[in-house]
Design an enzyme around this catalytic site. Sequence first.
Site, PDB file in Angstrom:
ATOM      1  N   GLY A  77       0.821  -1.211   0.000  1.00  0.00           N
ATOM      2  CA  GLY A  77       0.000   0.000   0.000  1.00  0.00           C
ATOM      3  C   GLY A  77       0.854   1.260   0.000  1.00  0.00           C
ATOM      4  NE  ARG A 141      -2.118  -4.419  -0.943  1.00  0.00           N
ATOM      5  CZ  ARG A 141      -1.580  -3.903   0.157  1.00  0.00           C
ATOM      6  NH1 ARG A 141      -0.553  -4.495   0.715  1.00  0.00           N
ATOM      7  NH2 ARG A 141      -2.071  -2.789   0.681  1.00  0.00           N
ATOM      8  CG  ASP A 172       2.867  -9.824   5.036  1.00  0.00           C
ATOM      9  OD1 ASP A 172       3.281 -10.641   5.875  1.00  0.00           O
ATOM     10  OD2 ASP A 172       1.675  -9.512   4.922  1.00  0.00           O
ATOM     11  CE  LYS A 198       4.435  -0.070   2.571  1.00  0.00           C
ATOM     12  NZ  LYS A 198       3.470  -0.813   1.766  1.00  0.00           N
ATOM     13  CB  THR A 199       2.965   0.020   6.641  1.00  0.00           C
ATOM     14  OG1 THR A 199       1.547  -0.072   6.706  1.00  0.00           O
ATOM     15  CG2 THR A 199       3.524  -0.286   8.005  1.00  0.00           C
ATOM     16  CG  ASP A 201      -1.716  -0.379   8.143  1.00  0.00           C
ATOM     17  OD1 ASP A 201      -2.232   0.620   7.605  1.00  0.00           O
ATOM     18  OD2 ASP A 201      -1.992  -1.537   7.810  1.00  0.00           O
TER      19      ASP A 201
HETATM   20  P1  FBP Z   1       0.584  -2.029   3.647  1.00  0.00           P
HETATM   21  O1  FBP Z   1       0.480  -2.969   4.794  1.00  0.00           O
HETATM   22  O2  FBP Z   1       1.031  -2.650   2.389  1.00  0.00           O
HETATM   23  O3  FBP Z   1       1.396  -0.815   4.000  1.00  0.00           O
HETATM   24  O4  FBP Z   1      -0.859  -1.463   3.337  1.00  0.00           O
HETATM   25  C1  FBP Z   1      -1.655  -1.010   4.374  1.00  0.00           C
HETATM   26  C2  FBP Z   1      -3.007  -0.571   3.908  1.00  0.00           C
HETATM   27  O5  FBP Z   1      -3.021   0.791   3.621  1.00  0.00           O
HETATM   28  C3  FBP Z   1      -4.023  -0.940   4.986  1.00  0.00           C
HETATM   29  O6  FBP Z   1      -4.175   0.103   5.888  1.00  0.00           O
HETATM   30  C4  FBP Z   1      -5.233  -1.309   4.197  1.00  0.00           C
HETATM   31  O7  FBP Z   1      -5.984  -2.282   4.872  1.00  0.00           O
HETATM   32  C5  FBP Z   1      -4.673  -1.880   2.932  1.00  0.00           C
HETATM   33  O8  FBP Z   1      -3.430  -1.274   2.740  1.00  0.00           O
HETATM   34  C6  FBP Z   1      -5.531  -1.648   1.723  1.00  0.00           C
HETATM   35  O9  FBP Z   1      -4.978  -2.317   0.641  1.00  0.00           O
HETATM   36  P2  FBP Z   1      -5.249  -1.978  -0.873  1.00  0.00           P
HETATM   37  O10 FBP Z   1      -4.439  -0.790  -1.213  1.00  0.00           O
HETATM   38  O11 FBP Z   1      -4.757  -3.186  -1.591  1.00  0.00           O
HETATM   39  O12 FBP Z   1      -6.700  -1.705  -1.020  1.00  0.00           O
END
Ligand code: FBP
Length: 547
Positions: A77, A141, A172, A198-199, A201
Site C-alpha cells: 500500500g 502486492r 510482509d 513502510k506502512t 498502519d
Molecule cells: P501495507 O500494509 O502494504 O502498507 O498497506 C496497508 C493498507 O493501507 C491498509 O491500511 C489497508 O488495509 C490496505 O493497505 C488496503 O490495501 P489496498 O491498497 O490493496 O486496497
Amino acid sequence: MTKSALQIARAAYQPKLPKALTGAVMVKEGEPTQSVADQEAIQKLFPNTYGMPLIQFVEGESKEYAPMNVGVILSGGQAPGGHNVISGLFDGIKKLNPANKLYGFILGPGGLVDHKYMELTADIIDEYRNTGGFDIIGSGRTKLEKEDQFEKGYEILKELGIKALVIIGGDDSNTNACVLAEYYAAKNYGIQVIGCPKTIDGDLKNDMIETSFGFDTACKTYAEVIGNIERDCNSARKYWHFIKLMGRSASHIALECALQTQPNICIISEEVEAKNMSLDDIVTYIAQVVADRAAAGNNFGTVLIPEGLIEFIPAMKRLIAELNDFLAHNGEEFNSIKRSKQRDYIISKLTPENAAIYASLPEGVARQLSLDRDPHGNVQVSLIETEKLLSEMVATKLAAWKEEGKYVGKFAAQHHFFGYEGRCAAPSNFDADYCYSLGYTASMLIANGKTGYMSSVRNTTAPAAEWIAGGVPITMMMNMERRHGEMKPVIQKALVKLDGAPFKKFAACREAWAKETAYVYPGPIQYFGPTEVCDEPTKTLQLEQAK
Ligand code: FBP
C-alpha cells in the site's frame, strides 16, 4: 506537468539528514543479534543472514567506491514519503560515485519477476522530490516467495549489473526481502537485499525501528478531517459520526488520531481482544455513551473505529482463522459453487461454534469474510463496512432501550471511511526528512556490503540532525507464525501495547472525552512556519519516547 504554487515551493525543500550522514561515514558494529522468538527455527531457515550485528553509521574518512548499479521496488500500500526514500537512495549512491545508476522496478515486486524496469535519472527524481504517492514507478502486492521468482529476478539483476536491491515495504514485504537476501547469499549470487520500513498502519516497529514511514502524514491528514467533522458535529449538533480508519490489523492510526482530536469514542482492537469483548459488548459500550450524552442534551458525537476491528473480536478471530485455513486449501471448490449457495456451503464446513457465528452475521459482512484474500492470505478488512455495522447495531439497541424507557434521545448517524485519502498525501516535514534519511542510509548499507538488513533511523523525536542512522538485521524481527495453514518465518507485527504510554494516555482521558465535548481541531499539515508546528512528530512517538 502543471504544478500548484505549493508543489513548486515544496519541490525546493531540502530534507534534513542526521548529522552523521552529511559527510563520509564508517560502520560501527554492535552486538550479534537474535530473533525476537523461535530462535532455533529462524536460525535454521536463515543460516547466512541470522545473528548479524546491529549497525550504526558514524562520521568517518572519505574513501573511493567502485561504480555500482542499484535496484529499487515499492511494495504494498502507498505511504507518504516513498518518493523521498528513492530520492535519498539516489542522492546517496550518486554521492558515493556519480557513475552509479538506480533502476526502479515497475508496479512492485512483479516488476522484478517480469523484468519491467526503468532507469531513474536525475531529471525523473527531481520531478518527485517531496511529493506523495508511489507513482514514480508504481507499487504492487505480488508476493516474492518462490524460488522461480527469485531466479527470474536474478536474471534481470545480473543483466543490469545490479549489485543491490532495496525493497520498500511493510512487514510482509520485508519478510520477503529477508528470504530473498538469504537465498541470494546462499547461492553466492553477490546481490545484496536491503529493506525499508513502510506502512501508514504503523505496525512495523520495534526497539530499532521507531516508526514506519507514512504513519505521520497519514494520521495528520486523517486528524485534520476528523477535526473538521468534529467542528461540524459540534456546530449542527444533530449527528453521530462513525469514522472508520485504515489500519489493516493494528489500531495505531485510530489511537494516534484519537490523541490528536479527542473524539467521544475510539475503539482499540487490541483492547477488545484482551478483554475478550463480543460484538455486543462493543455495541453496548457505544450505545451507553450515546445515551449518556443524550441525557445531557448532546445528541451528537464522533466515534473512531479501526479498520481491523472485526479480526480482533476473539470469537470473530477464531472464525476468520478457520476460514483462512479452509479457503487456503479449498478455495477452488468454494469458487466453483454458485454464489447463492456459498454461505450454506461455508456453514456446512465450519466447526459448530464458528458455523453458528458465521450464520449470525449480516449477509454483507459474512460475504466479505469469505471473499478473495490478498496475496498474503489476509482478509481484505478495508472492504468490511464496520462503521455501518456498528451504527446499525447501536440504533437497534437504542430503539430497544427507548421502548424500555431507558433512553430518550435522538440518534442519526453519518458514516465515513478514511484510508485512501491519506496514503498519498504530500509527506509532512517529518516523513519527508525520515524517508530521505532511510533511503540515504540504505545507500550506505549497500556501500558497506550489507545484506538482509533494514534501514533504520532512530531518536526521531529529537531534531533531525541528532537522528541515529544504521541497519537492523531483518532476522532479528522475526518469529514463526501460521500463514496459509503453514508455519512460516515472518516479521512480528507491532500491535498497540495496552501498557504502552500512548494507550495509557488515551485510557486516562477517554471517560472525560465521552462526556464532555473536548474536541481538538488540528488543521492541515503545515510545511512552512515555526518548527514546533511543522516538524512535530506524532503523539504516539512523543509519548513512547518521553523521558
Ligand atoms: P501495507 O500494509 O502494504 O502498507 O498497506 C496497508 C493498507 O493501507 C491498509 O491500511 C489497508 O488495509 C490496505 O493497505 C488496503 O490495501 P489496498 O491498497 O490493496 O486496497
